[in-house]
Design a protein around this motif. Structure first.
Motif, mmCIF file in Angstrom:
data_model
loop_
_atom_site.group_PDB
_atom_site.id
_atom_site.type_symbol
_atom_site.label_atom_id
_atom_site.label_comp_id
_atom_site.label_asym_id
_atom_site.label_seq_id
_atom_site.Cartn_x
_atom_site.Cartn_y
_atom_site.Cartn_z
ATOM 1 N N VAL A 97 -3.548 0.485 -4.136
ATOM 2 C CA VAL A 97 -4.197 1.104 -2.984
ATOM 3 C C VAL A 97 -3.368 2.296 -2.522
ATOM 4 O O VAL A 97 -2.175 2.164 -2.252
ATOM 5 C CB VAL A 97 -4.347 0.109 -1.819
ATOM 6 N N VAL A 98 -3.992 3.447 -2.469
ATOM 7 C CA VAL A 98 -3.316 4.642 -1.979
ATOM 8 C C VAL A 98 -4.120 5.208 -0.827
ATOM 9 O O VAL A 98 -5.286 5.582 -0.985
ATOM 10 C CB VAL A 98 -3.175 5.712 -3.084
ATOM 11 N N ALA A 99 -3.504 5.255 0.341
ATOM 12 C CA ALA A 99 -4.156 5.833 1.511
ATOM 13 C C ALA A 99 -3.691 7.263 1.690
ATOM 14 O O ALA A 99 -2.518 7.572 1.465
ATOM 15 C CB ALA A 99 -3.824 5.008 2.755
ATOM 16 N N GLU A 100 -4.624 8.118 2.074
ATOM 17 C CA GLU A 100 -4.296 9.520 2.257
ATOM 18 C C GLU A 100 -4.544 9.891 3.700
ATOM 19 O O GLU A 100 -5.554 9.484 4.280
ATOM 20 C CB GLU A 100 -5.204 10.354 1.343
ATOM 21 N N GLY A 101 -3.645 10.656 4.286
ATOM 22 C CA GLY A 101 -3.833 11.041 5.675
ATOM 23 C C GLY A 101 -2.596 11.712 6.243
ATOM 24 O O GLY A 101 -1.881 12.394 5.523
ATOM 25 N N VAL A 102 -2.382 11.517 7.537
ATOM 26 C CA VAL A 102 -1.273 12.172 8.223
ATOM 27 C C VAL A 102 -0.242 11.128 8.626
ATOM 28 O O VAL A 102 -0.582 10.101 9.203
ATOM 29 C CB VAL A 102 -1.777 12.919 9.479
ATOM 30 N N CYS A 103 1.010 11.388 8.322
ATOM 31 C CA CYS A 103 2.052 10.408 8.589
ATOM 32 C C CYS A 103 2.597 10.553 10.014
ATOM 33 O O CYS A 103 2.241 11.484 10.733
ATOM 34 C CB CYS A 103 3.179 10.548 7.581
ATOM 35 N N PHE A 142 1.113 5.464 0.794
ATOM 36 C CA PHE A 142 0.522 6.424 1.723
ATOM 37 C C PHE A 142 1.002 7.831 1.384
ATOM 38 O O PHE A 142 2.202 8.073 1.280
ATOM 39 C CB PHE A 142 0.938 6.071 3.157
ATOM 40 N N LEU A 162 4.339 1.626 2.154
ATOM 41 C CA LEU A 162 4.121 0.846 3.371
ATOM 42 C C LEU A 162 4.345 -0.621 3.016
ATOM 43 O O LEU A 162 3.405 -1.365 2.744
ATOM 44 C CB LEU A 162 2.709 1.070 3.919
ATOM 45 N N VAL A 207 0.838 -1.186 0.000
ATOM 46 C CA VAL A 207 0.000 0.000 0.000
ATOM 47 C C VAL A 207 0.884 1.251 0.000
ATOM 48 O O VAL A 207 1.975 1.238 0.561
ATOM 49 C CB VAL A 207 -0.907 -0.029 1.246
ATOM 50 N N TYR A 253 4.873 7.564 0.969
ATOM 51 C CA TYR A 253 5.601 6.446 1.547
ATOM 52 C C TYR A 253 5.160 5.127 0.925
ATOM 53 O O TYR A 253 3.991 4.977 0.556
ATOM 54 C CB TYR A 253 5.337 6.345 3.052
#
Lengths: 138, 138
Positions: free
Chosen positions: B128-134, B96, B107, B94, B105
């Motif tokens: 799959v690409v997750a978006e958010g805060v690292c 990120f 993962l 995945v 990144y």
DNA sequence: TAGCAAAAAGCAACATGGTTGCAAAATATT
DNA sequence: AATATTTTGCAACCATGTTGCTTTTTGCTA
């Protein structure tokens, strides 16, 4: 059968113009997603590029359509389902790109799966794009 | 600590040139993914745009790096793990994207989940690409 | 290590995708 | 029907990426 284009525009407090009607009906007429280029071609050379860009932008802002990221680096757009409101989308479904016919589908019934992220990572949105052969091309 | 750049190039039967060494070491020096633009900037204005494009292309073909599709329509590149061979990638992990620092990144430990696709659809690859805060920005 | 073939770098030119500012035209509103 | 507001279309521009060709660099061999 085709939902009234004017109605949709009104519901989103958009003025009714030729290009908006035409572009919106393109989306309603076919199942897959459309890239900017597709729209210019199918509309029959009628609209300026800028108009198409701005119309798409407006539709995205109003929640009428949503964008789909694809590997080939071209943004595609597809209709949002009814529960999308302005500024708040609910397109938590999987997208599918057919490698044969190059059509992009919204698989509305396939929900994006949960992910266990490493410590410290918090995700607000997960995008899933599956690539393969669609039901028409197999 | 830094793996020998020349060694990697040799192992992939690539001639050793200044730009290849420099660009490859950029990838080794930092954890996230790099877009074409990042590389041009960080390399210190030294290389021609075309050279960077062609070098990245070569690295992708050789399986040294892989591409990551992102929502903002800019291709990013990241190092492949060791089990990637020429023409056959195994980047089933995945990705990120941090919305704060805009870093991408890999993962590597988060495997892409299985999906139940509708009848007639066959997928060869799932992104799959997750978006958010690292972890660095939270 | 000098010389040569092959590969890579650099340059110009081009193609595409997308944006911005502004004037003209179409829409909505009274 | 007349005016204020949007929207359109045009020109120009920028960023990204590609192609063809010449010059330079690399790898190899004598």
């Amino acid at each position: 059968m085709v939902k009234d284009v004017k109605e949709i525009l009104k519901n989103n407090s958009l003025s009714i113009t030729g290009s908006r009607e035409k572009i919106l009906s393109l989306f309603l007429e076919q199942p897959g997603a459309l890239a900017h280029g597709d729209i210019e071609k199918r509309a029959g050379e009628k609209f300026d590029r800028v108009t198409v860009y701005r119309t798409l932008q407006t539709f995205v802002e109003k929640g009428i359509i949503h964008t789909i990221p694809t590997a080939d680096n071209s943004i595609r757009y597809a209709l949002c389902k009814d529960d999308c409101k302005e500024g708040h989308h609910h397109d938590h479904h999987v997208h599918f790109v057919c490698t044969q016919c190059n059509t992009t589908y919204c698989l509305d019934d396939v929900v994006t799966p949960e992910l266990k992220l490493p410590k410290g990572y918090t995700s607000t949105h997960i995008e899933v794009v599956a690539e393969g052969v669609c039901k028409n091309c197999k």
